[in-house]
Design a protein around this motif. Structure first.
Motif, PDB file in Angstrom:
ATOM      1  N   ALA A   5       0.843  -1.189   0.000  1.00  0.00           N
ATOM      2  CA  ALA A   5       0.000   0.000   0.000  1.00  0.00           C
ATOM      3  C   ALA A   5       0.881   1.242   0.000  1.00  0.00           C
ATOM      4  O   ALA A   5       1.857   1.321   0.745  1.00  0.00           O
ATOM      5  N   TYR A   7       0.880   5.208   0.734  1.00  0.00           N
ATOM      6  CA  TYR A   7       0.152   6.250   1.456  1.00  0.00           C
ATOM      7  C   TYR A   7       0.804   7.594   1.123  1.00  0.00           C
ATOM      8  O   TYR A   7       1.762   8.002   1.763  1.00  0.00           O
ATOM      9  N   HIS A  18      -2.546  10.881  11.101  1.00  0.00           N
ATOM     10  CA  HIS A  18      -1.801  10.189  10.039  1.00  0.00           C
ATOM     11  C   HIS A  18      -1.110   8.941  10.599  1.00  0.00           C
ATOM     12  O   HIS A  18      -1.157   7.869   9.980  1.00  0.00           O
ATOM     13  N   ILE A  21      -3.496   6.108  11.062  1.00  0.00           N
ATOM     14  CA  ILE A  21      -3.812   5.449   9.782  1.00  0.00           C
ATOM     15  C   ILE A  21      -2.671   4.495   9.406  1.00  0.00           C
ATOM     16  O   ILE A  21      -2.919   3.355   8.990  1.00  0.00           O
ATOM     17  N   VAL A  22      -1.434   4.935   9.554  1.00  0.00           N
ATOM     18  CA  VAL A  22      -0.281   4.097   9.206  1.00  0.00           C
ATOM     19  C   VAL A  22      -0.237   2.844  10.073  1.00  0.00           C
ATOM     20  O   VAL A  22      -0.034   1.733   9.556  1.00  0.00           O
ATOM     21  N   ALA A  25      -2.943   0.507   8.919  1.00  0.00           N
ATOM     22  CA  ALA A  25      -2.623  -0.044   7.600  1.00  0.00           C
ATOM     23  C   ALA A  25      -1.523  -1.100   7.705  1.00  0.00           C
ATOM     24  O   ALA A  25      -1.550  -2.095   6.975  1.00  0.00           O
ATOM     25  N   VAL A  32       3.758  -1.058   3.786  1.00  0.00           N
ATOM     26  CA  VAL A  32       3.158   0.269   3.627  1.00  0.00           C
ATOM     27  C   VAL A  32       4.297   1.244   3.334  1.00  0.00           C
ATOM     28  O   VAL A  32       5.272   1.305   4.084  1.00  0.00           O
ATOM     29  N   ILE A  34       5.046   5.170   2.864  1.00  0.00           N
ATOM     30  CA  ILE A  34       4.575   6.547   3.018  1.00  0.00           C
ATOM     31  C   ILE A  34       5.363   7.389   2.031  1.00  0.00           C
ATOM     32  O   ILE A  34       6.594   7.435   2.091  1.00  0.00           O
ATOM     33  N   LEU A  88      -3.520   4.220  -0.401  1.00  0.00           N
ATOM     34  CA  LEU A  88      -4.174   4.358   0.893  1.00  0.00           C
ATOM     35  C   LEU A  88      -4.485   5.816   1.150  1.00  0.00           C
ATOM     36  O   LEU A  88      -3.624   6.678   0.988  1.00  0.00           O
ATOM     37  N   ARG A  89      -5.716   6.079   1.555  1.00  0.00           N
ATOM     38  CA  ARG A  89      -6.137   7.441   1.874  1.00  0.00           C
ATOM     39  C   ARG A  89      -6.945   7.435   3.156  1.00  0.00           C
ATOM     40  O   ARG A  89      -7.733   6.523   3.400  1.00  0.00           O
ATOM     41  N   GLY A  90      -6.745   8.454   3.963  1.00  0.00           N
ATOM     42  CA  GLY A  90      -7.519   8.620   5.183  1.00  0.00           C
ATOM     43  C   GLY A  90      -8.675   9.569   4.937  1.00  0.00           C
ATOM     44  O   GLY A  90      -8.546  10.531   4.188  1.00  0.00           O
ATOM     45  N   THR A 116      -7.811   2.253  -4.813  1.00  0.00           N
ATOM     46  CA  THR A 116      -7.736   3.157  -3.668  1.00  0.00           C
ATOM     47  C   THR A 116      -8.532   2.545  -2.523  1.00  0.00           C
ATOM     48  O   THR A 116      -9.667   2.098  -2.709  1.00  0.00           O
TER      49      THR A 116
END
Length: 162
Positions: A5, A7, A18, A21-22, A25, A32, A34, A88-90, A116
């Motif tokens: 993913a 982000y 944030h 979320i990480v 995820a 993941v 970022i 990945l979106r918050g 997404t």
């Protein structure tokens, strides 16, 4: 096949929302990434290198999370470079959903191999935005519960607040 993913965001500054979320995820995906992007339409407080360093300090305990700089181009192209199939979106609100859904649809037209995935913000952080954090910090307000300690310290230094 591992699920990677991506982000992406400007993360100026990264907030506890944030980070939340990480962390969530990291439990859902094998890896993941970022991606710290520079939003050319916004005046930034931190340089890309500063943001990467601040974020790395806060996610170092997550062994399947890494931080990279995204220096331009389409996010879906970066996803391909990183073998990421998920963006990945918050989401904090319905307003965020409307904006992010349009971006997701555009991304799909550019690269149909990338999906997404939205994670809703924890209710503790739904009102938090990087813009609000900067505004409150600039006037000496208390943001200590909204950002990691290293970010709080760095922001005080930027705004020359004791």
């Amino acid at each position: 096949m591992s699920k990677v993913a991506l982000y992406p965001g400007s993360f100026d500054p990264i907030s506890n929302g944030h980070i939340d979320i990480v962390k969530r995820a990291a439990k859902l995906f094998d890896r993941v990434v970022i991606a710290v992007a520079t939003n050319t339409s916004k005046k930034t407080l931190f340089t890309a290198d500063e943001k990467v360093q601040l974020i790395q300090e806060n996610v170092a305990f997550l062994t399947n999370v890494e931080v990279v700089k995204h220096s331009g181009g389409l996010t879906v192209d970066l996803a391909d470079e990183l073998n990421a199939t998920i963006l990945l979106r918050g989401l904090r609100s319905v307003k965020d959903f409307e904006y992010e859904a349009d971006i997701a649809a555009m991304n799909k037209t550019q690269n149909n191999r990338v999906e997404t995935v939205f994670l809703t913000a924890d209710e503790t952080y739904r009102f938090v935005s990087s813009s609000l954090i900067k505004e409150v910090a600039m006037f000496g307000g208390d943001i200590s519960g909204l950002v990691p300690a290293n970010v709080n310290k760095a922001m005080k230094k930027k705004y020359e607040i004791e």
